[in-house]
Enzyme design. Sequence first.
Site, PDB file in Angstrom:
ATOM      1  N   ILE A   1      33.422  48.831  41.656  1.00 35.41           N
ATOM      2  CA  ILE A   1      34.858  49.017  41.475  1.00 35.41           C
ATOM      3  C   ILE A   1      35.132  48.727  40.003  1.00 35.41           C
ATOM      4  O   ILE A   1      34.755  47.677  39.478  1.00 35.41           O
ATOM      5  CB  ILE A   1      35.689  48.099  42.412  1.00 35.41           C
ATOM      6  CG1 ILE A   1      37.185  48.198  42.058  1.00 35.41           C
ATOM      7  CG2 ILE A   1      35.215  46.663  42.381  1.00 35.41           C
ATOM      8  CD1 ILE A   1      38.088  47.469  43.044  1.00 35.41           C
ATOM      9  N   SER A   2      35.727  49.690  39.332  1.00 34.84           N
ATOM     10  CA  SER A   2      35.919  49.595  37.882  1.00 34.84           C
ATOM     11  C   SER A   2      36.781  48.401  37.497  1.00 34.84           C
ATOM     12  O   SER A   2      37.614  47.926  38.279  1.00 34.84           O
ATOM     13  CB  SER A   2      36.578  50.874  37.351  1.00 34.84           C
ATOM     14  OG  SER A   2      35.712  51.969  37.458  1.00 34.84           O
ATOM     15  N   SER A   3      36.591  47.942  36.289  1.00 32.91           N
ATOM     16  CA  SER A   3      37.481  46.944  35.707  1.00 32.91           C
ATOM     17  C   SER A   3      38.913  47.468  35.753  1.00 32.91           C
ATOM     18  O   SER A   3      39.152  48.658  35.502  1.00 32.91           O
ATOM     19  CB  SER A   3      37.076  46.691  34.258  1.00 32.91           C
ATOM     20  OG  SER A   3      38.148  46.150  33.522  1.00 32.91           O
ATOM     21  N   PRO A   4      39.892  46.619  36.061  1.00 29.25           N
ATOM     22  CA  PRO A   4      41.283  47.085  36.039  1.00 29.25           C
ATOM     23  C   PRO A   4      41.712  47.553  34.648  1.00 29.25           C
ATOM     24  O   PRO A   4      42.576  48.419  34.530  1.00 29.25           O
ATOM     25  CB  PRO A   4      42.085  45.871  36.510  1.00 29.25           C
ATOM     26  CG  PRO A   4      41.190  44.705  36.304  1.00 29.25           C
ATOM     27  CD  PRO A   4      39.792  45.214  36.475  1.00 29.25           C
TER      28      PRO A   4
ATOM     29  N   ARG B   1      44.778  44.650  43.602  1.00 26.79           N
ATOM     30  CA  ARG B   1      43.355  44.979  43.461  1.00 26.79           C
ATOM     31  C   ARG B   1      42.501  44.314  44.546  1.00 26.79           C
ATOM     32  O   ARG B   1      41.478  44.853  44.968  1.00 26.79           O
ATOM     33  CB  ARG B   1      42.861  44.560  42.078  1.00 26.79           C
ATOM     34  CG  ARG B   1      41.430  45.046  41.773  1.00 26.79           C
ATOM     35  CD  ARG B   1      41.024  44.713  40.363  1.00 26.79           C
ATOM     36  NE  ARG B   1      39.719  45.245  40.016  1.00 26.79           N
ATOM     37  CZ  ARG B   1      38.702  44.517  39.564  1.00 26.79           C
ATOM     38  NH1 ARG B   1      38.853  43.211  39.404  1.00 26.79           N
ATOM     39  NH2 ARG B   1      37.545  45.075  39.263  1.00 26.79           N
TER      40      ARG B   1
END
Length: 209
Positions: A58-61, A32
């Site tokens: 950037i989205s949460s994993p 990431r």
Amino acid sequence: MNSIKNHLMCEEINKRFNLHPKVREAMESIEREVFVPAPFKHFAYTLNALSMQAQQYISSPLTVAKMTQYLEIDHVDSVLEIGCGSGYQAAVLSQIFRRVFSIERIESLYIEARLRLKTLGLDNVHVKFADGNKGWEQYAPYDRILFSACAKNIPQALIDQLEEGGILVAPIQENNEQVIKRFVKQNNALRVQKVLEKCLFVPVVDGVQ
């Protein structure tokens, strides 16, 4: 060292959401940190959404893992993503799907995402600078379509580009909240298969910038 951090991040995700083995393997394969802006590198392996440029995130994993798994990933070949952003979601998808197509409407994000994906050697990911609401007709139909931004409705162009029997997953705006819905295409129309959970995504916007 990073791969250990990535592994631990996936452990944290799995505590909150039971990962499909393919999704876990894909998440562990993609660092990431590559997709996180320099000021936030030390947060790369947390489960937080992180700010990028152009008022995007950037989205949460955890969200990336969920959205990937919600696509029902067994026995599929191609996926179209609406909203490439950093490229992280597309990179994860590339470890599962043979062909990944992703559209980004903000040119600066498109340029950066394409460079990251190329640097990682992810040759099965194709990125286009365009209005995602129009889809990518050239390579249609797609087995799966994924919205990485919140839509008020699903444009007909994207319904047309989804394979009959295919699945579309999207955050949908309903009154004052967003919910992730999984749709299936039957008789050339979308039917809601399942309402999955409440969420918070940036909105889908028409046009390019």
